[in-house]
Design a protein around this motif. Structure first.
Motif, PDB file in Angstrom:
ATOM      1  N   VAL A   8      23.804  -4.175  47.956  1.00  0.00           N
ATOM      2  CA  VAL A   8      24.548  -3.033  47.414  1.00  0.00           C
ATOM      3  C   VAL A   8      25.770  -2.742  48.274  1.00  0.00           C
ATOM      4  CG1 VAL A   8      24.439  -0.540  47.003  1.00  0.00           C
ATOM      5  CG2 VAL A   8      22.574  -2.017  46.239  1.00  0.00           C
ATOM      6  N   THR A   9      25.587  -2.724  49.591  1.00  0.00           N
ATOM      7  CA  THR A   9      26.703  -2.451  50.488  1.00  0.00           C
ATOM      8  C   THR A   9      27.754  -3.554  50.407  1.00  0.00           C
ATOM      9  OG1 THR A   9      25.147  -1.354  51.956  1.00  0.00           O
ATOM     10  CG2 THR A   9      27.313  -1.847  52.852  1.00  0.00           C
ATOM     11  N   GLY A  10      27.327  -4.798  50.313  1.00  0.00           N
ATOM     12  CA  GLY A  10      28.266  -5.907  50.187  1.00  0.00           C
ATOM     13  C   GLY A  10      29.092  -5.813  48.920  1.00  0.00           C
ATOM     14  N   LYS A  70      35.866  -2.537  47.288  1.00  0.00           N
ATOM     15  CA  LYS A  70      36.922  -1.852  48.045  1.00  0.00           C
ATOM     16  C   LYS A  70      38.124  -2.770  48.239  1.00  0.00           C
ATOM     17  CE  LYS A  70      36.723  -1.530  52.560  1.00  0.00           C
ATOM     18  NZ  LYS A  70      36.375  -1.129  53.934  1.00  0.00           N
ATOM     19  N   LEU A  92      29.851  -3.071  47.355  1.00  0.00           N
ATOM     20  CA  LEU A  92      30.796  -1.972  47.541  1.00  0.00           C
ATOM     21  C   LEU A  92      31.982  -2.387  48.415  1.00  0.00           C
ATOM     22  CD1 LEU A  92      28.345   1.018  48.009  1.00  0.00           C
ATOM     23  CD2 LEU A  92      29.759   0.498  46.020  1.00  0.00           C
ATOM     24  N   ILE A  93      31.741  -3.188  49.435  1.00  0.00           N
ATOM     25  CA  ILE A  93      32.838  -3.663  50.294  1.00  0.00           C
ATOM     26  C   ILE A  93      33.762  -4.589  49.500  1.00  0.00           C
ATOM     27  CG2 ILE A  93      33.382  -5.133  52.278  1.00  0.00           C
ATOM     28  CD1 ILE A  93      30.974  -3.886  53.686  1.00  0.00           C
ATOM     29  N   VAL A 132      19.609  -3.249  50.323  1.00  0.00           N
ATOM     30  CA  VAL A 132      20.657  -2.420  50.919  1.00  0.00           C
ATOM     31  C   VAL A 132      21.885  -3.263  51.242  1.00  0.00           C
ATOM     32  CG1 VAL A 132      21.250  -1.052  52.961  1.00  0.00           C
ATOM     33  CG2 VAL A 132      19.089  -0.678  51.799  1.00  0.00           C
ATOM     34  N   PHE A 133      21.676  -4.448  51.796  1.00  0.00           N
ATOM     35  CA  PHE A 133      22.805  -5.319  52.136  1.00  0.00           C
ATOM     36  C   PHE A 133      23.556  -5.767  50.894  1.00  0.00           C
ATOM     37  CE2 PHE A 133      20.757  -6.748  56.356  1.00  0.00           C
ATOM     38  CZ  PHE A 133      21.319  -5.661  57.011  1.00  0.00           C
ATOM     39  N   ASN A 140      34.504  -2.465  61.062  1.00  0.00           N
ATOM     40  CA  ASN A 140      33.182  -2.132  60.517  1.00  0.00           C
ATOM     41  C   ASN A 140      32.729  -3.156  59.490  1.00  0.00           C
ATOM     42  OD1 ASN A 140      33.056   0.156  62.084  1.00  0.00           O
ATOM     43  ND2 ASN A 140      33.747   1.524  60.469  1.00  0.00           N
ATOM     44  N   ASP A 141      33.647  -3.626  58.657  1.00  0.00           N
ATOM     45  CA  ASP A 141      33.298  -4.652  57.678  1.00  0.00           C
ATOM     46  C   ASP A 141      32.910  -5.958  58.363  1.00  0.00           C
ATOM     47  OD1 ASP A 141      33.823  -2.808  55.695  1.00  0.00           O
ATOM     48  OD2 ASP A 141      35.822  -3.593  55.255  1.00  0.00           O
ATOM     49  N   PHE A 167      29.467  -5.564  59.788  1.00  0.00           N
ATOM     50  CA  PHE A 167      28.497  -5.634  58.700  1.00  0.00           C
ATOM     51  C   PHE A 167      28.209  -7.089  58.317  1.00  0.00           C
ATOM     52  CE2 PHE A 167      27.573  -5.852  54.148  1.00  0.00           C
ATOM     53  CZ  PHE A 167      26.393  -5.141  54.127  1.00  0.00           C
TER      54      PHE A 167
END
Length: 56
Positions: free
Chosen positions: A41-43, A49, A45-46, A38-39, A8-9, A12
């Protein structure tokens, strides 16, 4: 971490690359600005992680 999460990463990252390649630089409409936000913020967060997993 399982293989699905890594897959999934990777997907993305490919979507981000496609978006950045097709974006109308330096202008863009509202949807492109929303996608950028959105990209980002999601990046973040990844990355967080993987940082947390690396510190364990």
């Amino acid at each position: 971490m399982n293989k699905t999460s890594k897959f999934n990463d990777l997907v993305f990252i490919l979507i981000i690359a496609f978006h950045l390649y097709n974006r109308q630089w330096p202008w863009g409409d509202t949807l492109q600005t929303v996608l950028d936000t959105v990209f980002i913020v999601t990046g973040v967060l990844i990355v967080a992680k993987y940082y947390i997993l690396a510190r364990k």
